[in-house]
Design a protein around this motif. Sequence first.
Motif, PDB file in Angstrom:
ATOM      1  N   HIS A  23       0.803  -1.229   0.000  1.00 12.11           N
ATOM      2  CA  HIS A  23       0.000   0.000   0.000  1.00 12.11           C
ATOM      3  C   HIS A  23       0.840   1.284   0.000  1.00 12.11           C
ATOM      4  N   VAL A  24       2.154   1.173  -0.193  1.00  5.00           N
ATOM      5  CA  VAL A  24       3.037   2.344  -0.109  1.00  5.00           C
ATOM      6  C   VAL A  24       3.680   2.626  -1.465  1.00  5.00           C
ATOM      7  N   LEU A  25       3.584   3.871  -1.892  1.00  2.00           N
ATOM      8  CA  LEU A  25       4.294   4.360  -3.078  1.00  2.00           C
ATOM      9  C   LEU A  25       5.463   5.211  -2.606  1.00  2.00           C
ATOM     10  N   LEU A  26       6.652   4.950  -3.149  1.00  2.00           N
ATOM     11  CA  LEU A  26       7.845   5.731  -2.825  1.00  2.00           C
ATOM     12  C   LEU A  26       8.300   6.457  -4.081  1.00  2.00           C
ATOM     13  N   LEU A  27       8.342   7.787  -4.008  1.00  2.00           N
ATOM     14  CA  LEU A  27       8.809   8.619  -5.117  1.00  2.00           C
ATOM     15  C   LEU A  27      10.115   9.278  -4.712  1.00  2.00           C
ATOM     16  N   ASP A  51      -1.404  11.821  -9.891  1.00  2.00           N
ATOM     17  CA  ASP A  51      -2.798  11.700 -10.325  1.00  2.00           C
ATOM     18  C   ASP A  51      -3.201  10.224 -10.397  1.00  2.00           C
ATOM     19  N   TRP A  52      -2.286   9.388 -10.868  1.00  2.86           N
ATOM     20  CA  TRP A  52      -2.530   7.937 -10.896  1.00  2.86           C
ATOM     21  C   TRP A  52      -2.651   7.381  -9.476  1.00  2.86           C
ATOM     22  N   PHE A  53      -1.758   7.801  -8.589  1.00  3.06           N
ATOM     23  CA  PHE A  53      -1.789   7.372  -7.193  1.00  3.06           C
ATOM     24  C   PHE A  53      -3.139   7.682  -6.546  1.00  3.06           C
ATOM     25  N   GLU A  54      -3.707   8.836  -6.861  1.00  2.00           N
ATOM     26  CA  GLU A  54      -4.987   9.222  -6.263  1.00  2.00           C
ATOM     27  C   GLU A  54      -6.084   8.221  -6.616  1.00  2.00           C
ATOM     28  N   THR A  55      -6.015   7.609  -7.794  1.00  2.00           N
ATOM     29  CA  THR A  55      -7.083   6.723  -8.254  1.00  2.00           C
ATOM     30  C   THR A  55      -6.793   5.245  -7.995  1.00  2.00           C
ATOM     31  N   GLU A  56      -5.575   4.925  -7.552  1.00  5.85           N
ATOM     32  CA  GLU A  56      -5.173   3.532  -7.344  1.00  5.85           C
ATOM     33  C   GLU A  56      -5.553   3.097  -5.926  1.00  5.85           C
ATOM     34  N   SER A  57      -6.616   2.317  -5.809  1.00  5.63           N
ATOM     35  CA  SER A  57      -7.184   2.022  -4.487  1.00  5.63           C
ATOM     36  C   SER A  57      -6.265   1.183  -3.618  1.00  5.63           C
ATOM     37  N   GLN A  58      -5.302   0.468  -4.200  1.00  6.59           N
ATOM     38  CA  GLN A  58      -4.394  -0.355  -3.402  1.00  6.59           C
ATOM     39  C   GLN A  58      -3.241   0.449  -2.795  1.00  6.59           C
ATOM     40  N   LEU A  59      -3.097   1.697  -3.205  1.00  6.86           N
ATOM     41  CA  LEU A  59      -2.042   2.554  -2.655  1.00  6.86           C
ATOM     42  C   LEU A  59      -2.664   3.535  -1.672  1.00  6.86           C
ATOM     43  N   TRP A  60      -2.197   3.478  -0.423  1.00  6.76           N
ATOM     44  CA  TRP A  60      -2.813   4.253   0.650  1.00  6.76           C
ATOM     45  C   TRP A  60      -1.943   5.407   1.135  1.00  6.76           C
ATOM     46  N   VAL A  61      -0.629   5.326   0.919  1.00  2.41           N
ATOM     47  CA  VAL A  61       0.307   6.337   1.435  1.00  2.41           C
ATOM     48  C   VAL A  61       1.393   6.560   0.391  1.00  2.41           C
ATOM     49  N   VAL A  62       1.859   7.808   0.270  1.00  4.15           N
ATOM     50  CA  VAL A  62       3.009   8.101  -0.585  1.00  4.15           C
ATOM     51  C   VAL A  62       4.114   8.727   0.258  1.00  4.15           C
TER      52      VAL A  62
END
Length: 281
Positions: A23-27, A51-62
């Motif tokens: 559930h974590v995106l790292l940029l 914008d993609w992260f906002e719509t991706e339900s499996q990603l909860w935190v960046v």
Amino acid sequence: MSQPSTLPPAHSEEINVAFPANHVLLLTLNRPKSLNAMTPRMTADLERILDWFETESQLWVVIVTGAGRIFCAGADLKAWNDDQQRGDTNEQKRIAVDMHGFGSISRRQSIKPMIAAVVGGAYGGGMEILLNCDLVIASEGAKFALPEVKRGVVAVQGGIPRLARIAGHQLASEMLLLGRTIDAADAKTRFGFVNDVVPASKVLPVALATAAQIIANSPDAVQSTKECLLLAQRHADLQDVVTRHAGSVPSTRVYKGVNIKEGLKAFTEKRTPVWTNPAKL
């Protein structure tokens, strides 16, 4: 480890994209030789990915961090100078119509938590980015500045109102009117925009541990809470904020969704809840 249901958008080498935990995106801003100074290409990359992260339900935190010794040195002043010397007079209009601000982050109103993992420090627009993050983990000795007035420009991408709200008028003026640089200890204890100060080698692990604490909670409840925090920034009246939040789509999702049932049932059964990805808004 679960992966997003779709691939992230195409992007340049100026941004590294990773999924270090469920559930974590790292940029990672990836211009270390230029101290991760922002470019139009980097901004466009961040906009598409977030914008993609906002719509991706499996990603909860960046988590946003920077490669090398500085989180982000702000705008590329050499390129800015070139624009000014050419007589570019459209900057005010571009700022006014840009919904997401510097690096597509400094004014982004995301209901998903954003964590800044800051090694070395942040300057100018880089500072404006972290001021719009929900949690900031900084390295010991990191330096922070909004030095725009020293260059004849202004921290117009959201930094001024955000810092004033966090630190208060007088402390904000130290940074904004004097262009003063402060260290991580002051950023935490006096100014209040840093949550934790740790050795540089621990910044990303602590950011990941912080993300894990968020993910242990209901994503519906977290995102609805973040929506209320955003409403509190926009509206001064407490009752107005409560009323708007109660009628909001994220709030409706909490009370009509499955996670509230799971959370309450897990409490009565004395077990850890198993959360479900939020329904798309």
